[in-house]
Design an enzyme around this catalytic site. Structure first.
Site, short mmCIF file in Angstrom:
data_model
loop_
_atom_site.label_atom_id
_atom_site.label_comp_id
_atom_site.label_asym_id
_atom_site.label_seq_id
_atom_site.Cartn_x
_atom_site.Cartn_y
_atom_site.Cartn_z
N ASP A 115 1.05 -1.38 0.05
CA ASP A 115 -0.23 0.01 0.20
C ASP A 115 0.90 1.43 0.10
O ASP A 115 1.96 1.13 0.27
CB ASP A 115 -0.97 0.02 1.22
CG ASP A 115 -0.20 -0.28 2.44
OD1 ASP A 115 0.96 -0.33 2.64
OD2 ASP A 115 -1.11 -0.65 3.53
N ASN A 170 -7.35 -3.01 14.50
CA ASN A 170 -8.64 -2.86 14.02
C ASN A 170 -8.75 -4.18 13.21
O ASN A 170 -9.71 -4.45 12.51
CB ASN A 170 -9.32 -1.86 13.60
CG ASN A 170 -8.73 -1.47 12.10
OD1 ASN A 170 -7.79 -1.99 11.66
ND2 ASN A 170 -9.32 -0.40 11.47
N HIS A 225 -7.10 -4.53 10.14
CA HIS A 225 -6.79 -4.52 8.88
C HIS A 225 -5.60 -4.96 8.24
O HIS A 225 -4.66 -5.16 9.06
CB HIS A 225 -6.78 -3.09 8.54
CG HIS A 225 -5.69 -1.95 9.00
ND1 HIS A 225 -5.74 -0.84 9.42
CD2 HIS A 225 -4.14 -2.29 9.05
CE1 HIS A 225 -4.45 -0.38 9.81
NE2 HIS A 225 -3.76 -1.18 9.44
N GLU A 241 -9.47 -2.18 5.34
CA GLU A 241 -10.31 -1.82 6.78
C GLU A 241 -11.35 -2.84 6.98
O GLU A 241 -11.81 -3.49 5.94
CB GLU A 241 -10.83 -0.49 6.90
CG GLU A 241 -9.64 0.35 6.69
CD GLU A 241 -8.71 0.83 7.85
OE1 GLU A 241 -8.62 -0.13 8.61
OE2 GLU A 241 -8.15 1.78 7.97
P1 PGA Z 1 2.42 -2.16 12.71
O1 PGA Z 1 1.30 -1.87 11.56
O2 PGA Z 1 3.35 -3.27 11.84
O3 PGA Z 1 3.32 -0.96 12.71
O4 PGA Z 1 1.99 -3.01 13.91
C1 PGA Z 1 0.66 -2.97 11.08
C2 PGA Z 1 -0.49 -2.32 10.27
O5 PGA Z 1 -1.17 -1.17 11.00
O6 PGA Z 1 -0.94 -2.75 9.36
#
Ligand code: PGA
Length: 228
Positions: A85, A154, A156, A161
């Protein structure tokens, strides 16, 4: 209890067969397990197509890949990469862009060819077309051999999402408030956090032949993502 876990998935199996869960004791061990999988694949198939992720989770993995490259254990000259992304509206040179992150943490430190690096273009004049071209580029490369994934608090994955249709390929997403809040720590103020992004879809991600999905301290989200 799932404190840290790494799961691998691949096609051609039933849901129960295809997810392997490995619970490890800490972040370093999680990064070791993930790096062994990537290094093993690159040794076996130097022309692999790897899907990369950003965020805190894969930093330890990327450090280990750089070390393996410096030891001449692995070579990236034939590797093609696709990132999950990118924010819409951030220049690639912006330190908060995922392009910047990838060059800082991995791509500038190994011998990957820049023409083989694919990251969604967050500054495209035509983001819809950029999504379509990105999906086509993945197909043209023969699909992703191994996808690295983190998970948001959450649930995602990429910027998909909760509630995103499973049939989605690369698309434009509006970020959930929770995601904007979680990512605000990297920006000078909340207002500077982009509200939109381009993300590979669940369909694009699930087409990968193997997925390494790991996250420390988000066992609740991970446990809900696993088949029961
Ligand atoms: P993080 O983020 O690796 O910093 O926990 C993962 C995400 O939000 O997809």
């Amino acid at each position: 209890m799932l404190r840290r876990c790494v799961t691998e998935m691949s096609e051609n199996y039933t849901m129960q067969d295809l997810v392997r869960v490995k619970v490890v004791s800490d972040y370093d061990q999680m990064s070791d397990v993930a790096s062994e999988l990537v290094i093993g694949l690159l040794k076996q198939r130097p022309q692999s197509v790897i899907g990369f992720a950003t965020g805190g989770t894969p930093v330890g993995l990327y450090k280990r890949l750089v070390s393996a490259y410096e030891r001449r254990d692995i070579d990236f000259s034939q590797v093609t990469t696709f990132n999950l992304d990118e924010y819409l509206g951030l220049e690639r040179s912006n330190p908060n862009s995922y392009c910047y992150y990838m060059y800082e943490n991995l791509f500038s430190l190994v011998n990957v060819r820049h023409e083989n690096v694919f990251i969604p273009d967050g500054m495209s004049q035509s983001p819809e077309r950029a999504c379509e071209e990105y999906e086509n580029a993945i197909l043209h490369a023969g699909g992703i051999d191994l996808q690295i994934l983190g998970i948001g608090s959450n649930g995602h994955i990429g910027f998909n999402e909760p509630g995103t249709a499973f049939g989605c390929s690369t698309h434009i997403v509006a970020l959930a408030d929770e995601t904007v809040k979680a990512n605000a720590r990297f920006f000078d103020s909340d207002e500077l956090v982009p509200r939109h992004a381009i993300s590979m879809g669940i369909k694009s991600i699930m087409r990968a032949r193997q997925i390494v999905h790991s996250r420390p301290k988000k066992a609740h989200a991970m446990a809900r993502a696993l088949p029961h």
